[in-house]
Design a protein around this motif. Structure first.
Motif, PDB file in Angstrom:
ATOM      1  N   PRO A 157     -28.033   7.945  15.281  1.00  0.00           N
ATOM      2  CA  PRO A 157     -27.633   6.736  14.232  1.00  0.00           C
ATOM      3  C   PRO A 157     -26.445   5.945  14.892  1.00  0.00           C
ATOM      4  O   PRO A 157     -25.957   4.814  14.621  1.00  0.00           O
ATOM      5  CB  PRO A 157     -27.214   7.667  13.066  1.00  0.00           C
ATOM      6  CG  PRO A 157     -28.240   8.846  13.304  1.00  0.00           C
ATOM      7  CD  PRO A 157     -28.260   9.189  14.721  1.00  0.00           C
ATOM      8  N   ASP A 158     -25.561   7.007  15.685  1.00  0.00           N
ATOM      9  CA  ASP A 158     -24.374   6.138  16.180  1.00  0.00           C
ATOM     10  C   ASP A 158     -23.831   7.027  17.327  1.00  0.00           C
ATOM     11  O   ASP A 158     -24.419   8.047  17.670  1.00  0.00           O
ATOM     12  CB  ASP A 158     -22.946   6.000  15.061  1.00  0.00           C
ATOM     13  CG  ASP A 158     -22.931   7.540  14.304  1.00  0.00           C
ATOM     14  OD1 ASP A 158     -22.965   8.400  15.306  1.00  0.00           O
ATOM     15  OD2 ASP A 158     -22.784   7.551  13.244  1.00  0.00           O
ATOM     16  N   LEU A 182     -28.587   3.664  17.955  1.00  0.00           N
ATOM     17  CA  LEU A 182     -29.655   3.280  17.486  1.00  0.00           C
ATOM     18  C   LEU A 182     -29.545   1.517  17.880  1.00  0.00           C
ATOM     19  O   LEU A 182     -30.741   0.663  18.200  1.00  0.00           O
ATOM     20  CB  LEU A 182     -30.107   3.214  16.007  1.00  0.00           C
ATOM     21  CG  LEU A 182     -30.591   4.449  15.592  1.00  0.00           C
ATOM     22  CD1 LEU A 182     -30.802   4.557  14.156  1.00  0.00           C
ATOM     23  CD2 LEU A 182     -32.147   4.667  16.231  1.00  0.00           C
ATOM     24  N   ASP A 183     -28.157   1.148  17.830  1.00  0.00           N
ATOM     25  CA  ASP A 183     -28.066  -0.301  17.925  1.00  0.00           C
ATOM     26  C   ASP A 183     -27.818  -0.757  19.480  1.00  0.00           C
ATOM     27  O   ASP A 183     -27.625  -1.918  19.952  1.00  0.00           O
ATOM     28  CB  ASP A 183     -27.086  -0.941  17.101  1.00  0.00           C
ATOM     29  CG  ASP A 183     -25.847  -0.137  17.341  1.00  0.00           C
ATOM     30  OD1 ASP A 183     -25.793   0.894  18.194  1.00  0.00           O
ATOM     31  OD2 ASP A 183     -24.807  -0.657  16.723  1.00  0.00           O
ATOM     32  N   LEU A 197     -33.377  10.071  13.051  1.00  0.00           N
ATOM     33  CA  LEU A 197     -33.322   8.906  11.913  1.00  0.00           C
ATOM     34  C   LEU A 197     -33.030   9.852  10.849  1.00  0.00           C
ATOM     35  O   LEU A 197     -33.367  10.972  10.627  1.00  0.00           O
ATOM     36  CB  LEU A 197     -34.649   8.318  11.616  1.00  0.00           C
ATOM     37  CG  LEU A 197     -34.968   7.150  12.717  1.00  0.00           C
ATOM     38  CD1 LEU A 197     -36.224   6.635  11.986  1.00  0.00           C
ATOM     39  CD2 LEU A 197     -33.910   6.326  12.645  1.00  0.00           C
ATOM     40  N   GLN A 201     -30.675   5.126   8.020  1.00  0.00           N
ATOM     41  CA  GLN A 201     -31.121   4.421   9.310  1.00  0.00           C
ATOM     42  C   GLN A 201     -32.523   3.934   9.344  1.00  0.00           C
ATOM     43  O   GLN A 201     -33.202   3.304  10.494  1.00  0.00           O
ATOM     44  CB  GLN A 201     -30.825   5.190  10.689  1.00  0.00           C
ATOM     45  CG  GLN A 201     -29.702   5.668  10.815  1.00  0.00           C
ATOM     46  CD  GLN A 201     -28.941   6.873  10.081  1.00  0.00           C
ATOM     47  OE1 GLN A 201     -30.037   7.758   9.800  1.00  0.00           O
ATOM     48  NE2 GLN A 201     -27.798   7.081   9.417  1.00  0.00           N
ATOM     49  N   GLU A 203     -34.426   1.501   8.554  1.00  0.00           N
ATOM     50  CA  GLU A 203     -34.693   0.012   8.953  1.00  0.00           C
ATOM     51  C   GLU A 203     -34.538  -0.276  10.368  1.00  0.00           C
ATOM     52  O   GLU A 203     -35.227  -0.801  11.049  1.00  0.00           O
ATOM     53  CB  GLU A 203     -33.888  -0.999   8.213  1.00  0.00           C
ATOM     54  CG  GLU A 203     -34.254  -2.474   8.211  1.00  0.00           C
ATOM     55  CD  GLU A 203     -33.319  -3.496   7.375  1.00  0.00           C
ATOM     56  OE1 GLU A 203     -33.384  -4.680   7.771  1.00  0.00           O
ATOM     57  OE2 GLU A 203     -32.805  -3.060   6.316  1.00  0.00           O
ATOM     58  N   ALA A 204     -33.308   0.339  10.562  1.00  0.00           N
ATOM     59  CA  ALA A 204     -33.139   0.234  12.178  1.00  0.00           C
ATOM     60  C   ALA A 204     -34.252   0.994  13.140  1.00  0.00           C
ATOM     61  O   ALA A 204     -34.650   0.583  14.074  1.00  0.00           O
ATOM     62  CB  ALA A 204     -31.612   0.687  12.424  1.00  0.00           C
ATOM     63  N   GLY A 205     -34.359   2.264  12.509  1.00  0.00           N
ATOM     64  CA  GLY A 205     -35.322   2.976  13.181  1.00  0.00           C
ATOM     65  C   GLY A 205     -36.760   2.519  13.148  1.00  0.00           C
ATOM     66  O   GLY A 205     -37.270   2.594  14.441  1.00  0.00           O
TER      67      GLY A 205
END
Length: 453
Positions: A157-158, A182-183, A197, A201, A203-205
């Motif tokens: 996630p970060d 993730l970004d 995940l 998270q 949506e980002a995953g």
């Protein structure tokens, strides 16, 4: 019918419940009430998937799994087991015995069906490749290669979570690991991706998974998602979007490592099948003796070049002079050696985008895109010289064999408002020019008296 699912369970009530759950699916369902019966049915008619209890005949299903996997026809049939109670140790033992996935009862119906679709999709993709290649290439000698460590990227996630994953898994994993948030942009290619995940998270995953499966460099790399228990409902969507496996945290590093190894082994099997298929397709388009392209490749290629040509297209038909005498005097093995040597010399004097094809015994088709008449004349003379200049040395013969080449050339030059020439017209013009070269003494190139427009 989409396939056959074999249900194996000691308890009739469990078999009935599973059959009812599968009633709305397109699968044909068959049932066995014991490990022995299930093994007999699987060997008699291999199913597309086995759905079984984690315990059969009062003991672990591990012996049943090992018996299935010993049969070559069942070695890669997906097997999904259902535990009565959640036991990490039992799950790992069953996975090591040959299960593809182990779920704990009660299993939500959407998750069960998504997992079945996931396993069947992977199996069908592999079976389709095996069918296209005419049978799987021999993997017996390459099992060590299938088990080699891979390049794995773990998304968290970060960055803090990525560092935590590094601390937990870096020392116990045999794979070459990299850790990203993730970004962060994913690498252009990788053997395996793991995505960590939680619900926050989601949506980002999902976006990352979609991108990985849509990008040419990563779409064939398996994706394993490590999902927080609170985000369990997301597993259905992840599996249907193309995730190759979904695990629920926390998970022991041994199980994670095993699952990663299985995904990597399957990826390498599929890669070997694709390479085998590409090799077969390439072989079908090449002359086995010289390695030049053959008529099957050359004529469609020439059609495409004529259609798209915006500049001159030179077409040449080349023929070795007095080649029959080479075979008659020195034998067909010597003739083959001459053909191979001539092909290598011709290729050395052509550009990467030019066509060289063997279209007959000693006849070659050469095509040069974006080539003017003057340039075609220069290339043709260079090719004749390359063959004439050095006789071909043949093992077993004292003296090298002198060889010459005759070439017929035509050039199609597009003219505004006029349709491109037909391929057959160009080939006939090049043939006429070749006959003229032969009639004028051979060992030369001649142009068609009227090049195609």
């Amino acid at each position: 019918m989409s396939g056959t699912i074999l249900i194996v369970d000691d308890l009739a009530t469990n078999r009935i419940v599973l059959k009812v759950r599968l009633a709305t699916t397109p699968y044909r369902v068959v049932q066995a009430g014991s490990a022995r019966e299930g093994l007999r049915m699987a060997m008699a008619e291999p199913p597309d998937l086995v759905l079984a209890s984690a315990r059969l005949d009062g003991q672990s299903a591990a012996p049943f799994l090992r018996a299935l996997r010993r049969d070559e026809r069942l070695a890669h049939v997906p097997i999904l087991l259902l535990q009565s109670t959640d036991s990490a140790a039992e799950r790992l033992a069953l996975l090591r015995a040959g299960a593809d996935a182990v779920l704990t009862r009660p299993v939500p119906e959407p998750l069960l069906l998504a997992r079945l679709r996931n396993l069947l999709r992977a199996r069908n993709a592999e079976e389709e490749l095996i069918g296209q290649t005419g049978g799987a290439p021999g993997f017996a000698e390459s099992q060590a290669a299938l088990a080699l460590p891979g390049q794995v990227t773990l998304f968290a996630p970060d960055r803090a979570a990525a560092l935590a994953l590094r601390a937990r898994f870096a020392e116990t994993m045999p794979h070459r690991l990299s850790f990203l948030a993730l970004d962060d942009p994913p690498p252009a290619s990788q053997d395996l991706f793991v995505i960590r995940l939680g619900q926050a998270q989601a949506e980002a995953g999902l976006r990352l998974l979609a991108d990985l499966k849509a990008t040419p460099g990563t779409r064939h790399a398996p994706v394993l998602v490590l999902l927080d228990a609170a985000a369990a409902p997301l597993a259905v969507t992840l599996l249907d979007m193309g995730a190759d496996d979904v695990l629920f945290a926390p998970v022991a590093s041994e199980e994670l490592c095993h699952r990663m190894g299985c995904l990597l082994a399957r990826k390498r099997r599929v890669e070997a099948l694709r390479a085998h298929l590409r090799s077969g397709l390439e072989a079908a388009l090449r002359d086995p003796l010289t390695g030049a392209h053959n008529r099957r490749h050359a004529l469609p290629w020439l059609e495409r070049q004529i259609a798209r040509s915006r500049a001159g297209l030179a077409v040449m038909v080349a023929d070795l002079d007095f080649f029959k005498q080479v075979n008659d005097r020195h034998g067909h093995a010597a003739g083959d050696a001459v053909l191979v040597a001539v092909t290598e010399r011709l290729r050395a004097h052509l550009r990467a985008g030019d066509l060289l094809a063997r279209i007959g015994g000693e006849e070659f088709l050469i095509a040069l895109p974006e080539t003017t008449r003057a340039e075609a004349q220069e290339v043709a003379e260079r090719l004749c010289h390359a063959i004439r200049a050095t006789p071909v040395a043949v093992p077993g013969l004292r003296a090298p064999i002198p060889v010459t080449l005759s070439l017929g050339v035509t050039v199609a030059e597009p003219r505004p408002g006029m349709a491109p020439p037909a391929m057959q017209t160009l080939l006939e013009e090049a043939d006429r020019a070749l006959y003229a070269a032969k009639a004028r003494g051979r060992d030369q190139a001649r142009f068609c008296t009227r090049s195609a427009a």
